[in-house]
Design a protein around this motif. Structure first.
Motif, PDB file in Angstrom:
ATOM      1  N   SER A 162      -4.142  26.692   1.816  1.00  0.00           N
ATOM      2  CA  SER A 162      -4.467  25.281   2.090  1.00  0.00           C
ATOM      3  C   SER A 162      -3.412  24.615   2.978  1.00  0.00           C
ATOM      4  CB  SER A 162      -4.601  24.496   0.768  1.00  0.00           C
ATOM      5  OG  SER A 162      -5.661  25.008   0.007  1.00  0.00           O
ATOM      6  N   ASP A 163      -3.015  25.287   4.059  1.00  0.00           N
ATOM      7  CA  ASP A 163      -2.047  24.710   4.986  1.00  0.00           C
ATOM      8  C   ASP A 163      -2.683  24.506   6.356  1.00  0.00           C
ATOM      9  OD1 ASP A 163      -2.279  27.350   5.649  1.00  0.00           O
ATOM     10  OD2 ASP A 163      -0.155  27.693   6.010  1.00  0.00           O
ATOM     11  N   PHE A 164      -2.034  23.698   7.193  1.00  0.00           N
ATOM     12  CA  PHE A 164      -2.581  23.360   8.499  1.00  0.00           C
ATOM     13  C   PHE A 164      -2.646  24.578   9.420  1.00  0.00           C
ATOM     14  CE2 PHE A 164      -1.716  22.245  12.953  1.00  0.00           C
ATOM     15  CZ  PHE A 164      -2.864  21.517  13.235  1.00  0.00           C
ATOM     16  N   LEU A 165      -1.640  25.451   9.352  1.00  0.00           N
ATOM     17  CA  LEU A 165      -1.601  26.603  10.247  1.00  0.00           C
ATOM     18  C   LEU A 165      -2.822  27.490  10.058  1.00  0.00           C
ATOM     19  CD1 LEU A 165       2.163  27.682  10.158  1.00  0.00           C
ATOM     20  CD2 LEU A 165       0.928  26.530  11.995  1.00  0.00           C
ATOM     21  N   THR A 166      -3.138  27.805   8.807  1.00  0.00           N
ATOM     22  CA  THR A 166      -4.299  28.656   8.534  1.00  0.00           C
ATOM     23  C   THR A 166      -5.591  27.954   8.922  1.00  0.00           C
ATOM     24  OG1 THR A 166      -3.064  29.556   6.650  1.00  0.00           O
ATOM     25  CG2 THR A 166      -5.393  30.098   6.787  1.00  0.00           C
ATOM     26  N   ALA A 167      -5.670  26.647   8.637  1.00  0.00           N
ATOM     27  CA  ALA A 167      -6.874  25.888   8.981  1.00  0.00           C
ATOM     28  C   ALA A 167      -7.065  25.812  10.495  1.00  0.00           C
ATOM     29  CB  ALA A 167      -6.786  24.477   8.396  1.00  0.00           C
ATOM     30  N   SER A 168      -5.972  25.619  11.246  1.00  0.00           N
ATOM     31  CA  SER A 168      -6.081  25.526  12.704  1.00  0.00           C
ATOM     32  C   SER A 168      -6.568  26.830  13.308  1.00  0.00           C
ATOM     33  CB  SER A 168      -4.732  25.123  13.313  1.00  0.00           C
ATOM     34  OG  SER A 168      -3.753  26.118  13.083  1.00  0.00           O
ATOM     35  N   ARG A 169      -6.161  27.957  12.727  1.00  0.00           N
ATOM     36  CA  ARG A 169      -6.640  29.249  13.206  1.00  0.00           C
ATOM     37  C   ARG A 169      -8.137  29.385  12.959  1.00  0.00           C
ATOM     38  NH1 ARG A 169      -4.389  32.795   9.739  1.00  0.00           N
ATOM     39  NH2 ARG A 169      -2.348  32.281  10.591  1.00  0.00           N
ATOM     40  N   GLY A 170      -8.574  28.992  11.759  1.00  0.00           N
ATOM     41  CA  GLY A 170      -9.990  29.068  11.444  1.00  0.00           C
ATOM     42  C   GLY A 170     -10.828  28.156  12.325  1.00  0.00           C
ATOM     43  N   ILE A 171     -10.341  26.929  12.536  1.00  0.00           N
ATOM     44  CA  ILE A 171     -11.059  25.983  13.392  1.00  0.00           C
ATOM     45  C   ILE A 171     -11.131  26.504  14.820  1.00  0.00           C
ATOM     46  CG2 ILE A 171     -10.943  23.677  14.423  1.00  0.00           C
ATOM     47  CD1 ILE A 171      -9.690  22.724  11.770  1.00  0.00           C
ATOM     48  N   GLY A 172     -10.019  27.055  15.308  1.00  0.00           N
ATOM     49  CA  GLY A 172      -9.978  27.559  16.677  1.00  0.00           C
ATOM     50  C   GLY A 172     -10.997  28.657  16.923  1.00  0.00           C
ATOM     51  N   PHE A 173     -11.028  29.656  16.044  1.00  0.00           N
ATOM     52  CA  PHE A 173     -11.965  30.764  16.240  1.00  0.00           C
ATOM     53  C   PHE A 173     -13.412  30.340  15.975  1.00  0.00           C
ATOM     54  CE2 PHE A 173      -8.176  33.451  16.075  1.00  0.00           C
ATOM     55  CZ  PHE A 173      -8.480  34.371  17.065  1.00  0.00           C
ATOM     56  N   LEU A 174     -13.611  29.346  15.094  1.00  0.00           N
ATOM     57  CA  LEU A 174     -14.964  28.835  14.882  1.00  0.00           C
ATOM     58  C   LEU A 174     -15.474  28.123  16.133  1.00  0.00           C
ATOM     59  CD1 LEU A 174     -17.258  28.549  12.829  1.00  0.00           C
ATOM     60  CD2 LEU A 174     -16.220  26.382  12.108  1.00  0.00           C
ATOM     61  N   VAL A 180      -3.765  28.627  20.348  1.00  0.00           N
ATOM     62  CA  VAL A 180      -2.437  28.621  20.971  1.00  0.00           C
ATOM     63  C   VAL A 180      -1.484  27.755  20.157  1.00  0.00           C
ATOM     64  CG1 VAL A 180      -1.121  27.973  23.020  1.00  0.00           C
ATOM     65  CG2 VAL A 180      -3.317  29.117  23.280  1.00  0.00           C
ATOM     66  N   LEU A 181      -1.943  26.586  19.739  1.00  0.00           N
ATOM     67  CA  LEU A 181      -1.126  25.703  18.911  1.00  0.00           C
ATOM     68  C   LEU A 181      -0.723  26.401  17.623  1.00  0.00           C
ATOM     69  CD1 LEU A 181       0.043  22.874  18.310  1.00  0.00           C
ATOM     70  CD2 LEU A 181      -2.183  22.282  17.325  1.00  0.00           C
ATOM     71  N   ASN A 182      -1.664  27.079  16.989  1.00  0.00           N
ATOM     72  CA  ASN A 182      -1.388  27.804  15.750  1.00  0.00           C
ATOM     73  C   ASN A 182      -0.325  28.875  15.958  1.00  0.00           C
ATOM     74  OD1 ASN A 182      -2.350  30.669  14.436  1.00  0.00           O
ATOM     75  ND2 ASN A 182      -2.316  29.028  12.918  1.00  0.00           N
ATOM     76  N   MET A 183      -0.442  29.640  17.041  1.00  0.00           N
ATOM     77  CA  MET A 183       0.487  30.740  17.262  1.00  0.00           C
ATOM     78  C   MET A 183       1.886  30.240  17.609  1.00  0.00           C
ATOM     79  SD  MET A 183      -1.914  33.540  19.196  1.00  0.00           S
ATOM     80  CE  MET A 183      -0.753  34.875  18.873  1.00  0.00           C
ATOM     81  N   ILE A 184       1.977  29.117  18.296  1.00  0.00           N
ATOM     82  CA  ILE A 184       3.282  28.553  18.615  1.00  0.00           C
ATOM     83  C   ILE A 184       3.948  28.011  17.355  1.00  0.00           C
ATOM     84  CG2 ILE A 184       4.461  26.667  19.823  1.00  0.00           C
ATOM     85  CD1 ILE A 184       2.485  27.038  22.092  1.00  0.00           C
ATOM     86  N   LEU A 185       3.183  27.302  16.526  1.00  0.00           N
ATOM     87  CA  LEU A 185       3.751  26.753  15.299  1.00  0.00           C
ATOM     88  C   LEU A 185       4.110  27.834  14.294  1.00  0.00           C
ATOM     89  CD1 LEU A 185       1.437  23.637  14.761  1.00  0.00           C
ATOM     90  CD2 LEU A 185       3.760  23.697  15.693  1.00  0.00           C
ATOM     91  N   GLU A 186       3.397  28.956  14.333  1.00  0.00           N
ATOM     92  CA  GLU A 186       3.684  30.060  13.417  1.00  0.00           C
ATOM     93  C   GLU A 186       4.887  30.872  13.854  1.00  0.00           C
ATOM     94  OE1 GLU A 186       0.332  32.601  12.889  1.00  0.00           O
ATOM     95  OE2 GLU A 186      -0.062  31.812  10.885  1.00  0.00           O
ATOM     96  N   SER A 187       5.253  30.774  15.134  1.00  0.00           N
ATOM     97  CA  SER A 187       6.352  31.574  15.669  1.00  0.00           C
ATOM     98  C   SER A 187       7.651  31.187  14.990  1.00  0.00           C
ATOM     99  CB  SER A 187       6.479  31.353  17.180  1.00  0.00           C
ATOM    100  OG  SER A 187       7.572  32.086  17.692  1.00  0.00           O
ATOM    101  N   PRO A 188       8.410  32.166  14.493  1.00  0.00           N
ATOM    102  CA  PRO A 188       9.666  31.852  13.808  1.00  0.00           C
ATOM    103  C   PRO A 188      10.758  31.336  14.733  1.00  0.00           C
ATOM    104  CG  PRO A 188       9.376  34.228  14.002  1.00  0.00           C
ATOM    105  CD  PRO A 188       8.093  33.598  14.460  1.00  0.00           C
ATOM    106  N   VAL A 189      10.618  31.577  16.034  1.00  0.00           N
ATOM    107  CA  VAL A 189      11.612  31.115  16.994  1.00  0.00           C
ATOM    108  C   VAL A 189      10.971  30.054  17.872  1.00  0.00           C
ATOM    109  CG1 VAL A 189      13.151  31.743  18.880  1.00  0.00           C
ATOM    110  CG2 VAL A 189      12.744  33.353  17.008  1.00  0.00           C
TER     111      VAL A 189
END
Length: 203
Positions: free
Chosen positions: A39-51, A85-94
């Protein structure tokens, strides 16, 4: 004979796009399934993006060339790329500030430079970010994912040649060699992402 060839290629277009719809929808379903636990934004943004990608691909599969619906599908697709893209940037540890411009670029370049360029940049950004994650974390399972999006980026690049100017108007040259190559690269791209989904489901 010409009609048979036209029918074959038209079915090829529909089949490739429907494959994309299924692949994107599967990734979205996996993301939303994970979201039920996190139930976090990162996972939701990935789902929304691919949908949104699935919705855009579906519209592209059934809409007529030049139809307003086709442009609506392009907007959905570009918004989907933006979220991923937003999801992958926010998920990046660096944190990499230079990539932040890339988040806005695909969305606004669709208005300024055209939908084709926006899709190319979006595919390229996702493939590049996934490749960077693969090199950093040595996750072999990511190989078909970034290869798939690089394939979609190449398809978008070839797509630039499908559109030609005629009497001051831009139109698509359907079923020429560039059109066939564009769909072949798109098929390879979808296949790569499908392999990644299959590996993910096996783990």
């Amino acid at each position: 004979k010409d009609m048979s060839f036209f029918f074959l290629l038209n079915n090829l277009h529909f089949t490739v796009e429907v494959l994309g719809v299924l692949v994107f929808f599967l990734v979205s379903w996996l993301a939303f399934d994970a979201w039920r636990l996190r139930s976090d934004f990162l996972t939701a943004s990935r789902g929304i993006g691919f949908l949104l990608l699935a919705g855009g691909a579906l519209v592209h599969a059934i809409a007529l060339e030049g139809d307003l619906t086709l442009y609506m599908g392009s907007v959905l697709y570009i918004l989907g790329l933006f979220f991923i893209v937003l999801n992958m940037i926010l998920e990046s540890p660096v944190a990499r500030p230079e990539f932040k411009a890339g988040v806005l670029l695909p969305a606004f370049s669709g208005i300024v430079f055209g939908y084709g360029l926006a899709q190319f940049l979006g595919h390229l950004a996702i493939g590049g970010l996934a490749f960077r994650q693969y090199k950093k974390e040595f996750k072999k399972m990511l190989i078909p994912f970034w290869l798939g999006f690089f394939g979609l980026a190449l398809s978008s690049a070839v797509g630039f040649y499908v559109w030609k100017s005629s009497a001051g108007m831009v139109k698509a040259e359907l079923f020429d060699s560039y059109w066939i190559l564009e769909h072949f690269m798109k098929l390879l791209g979808f296949a790569g992402i499908a392999v990644w989904v299959w590996q993910y489901l096996r783990t």
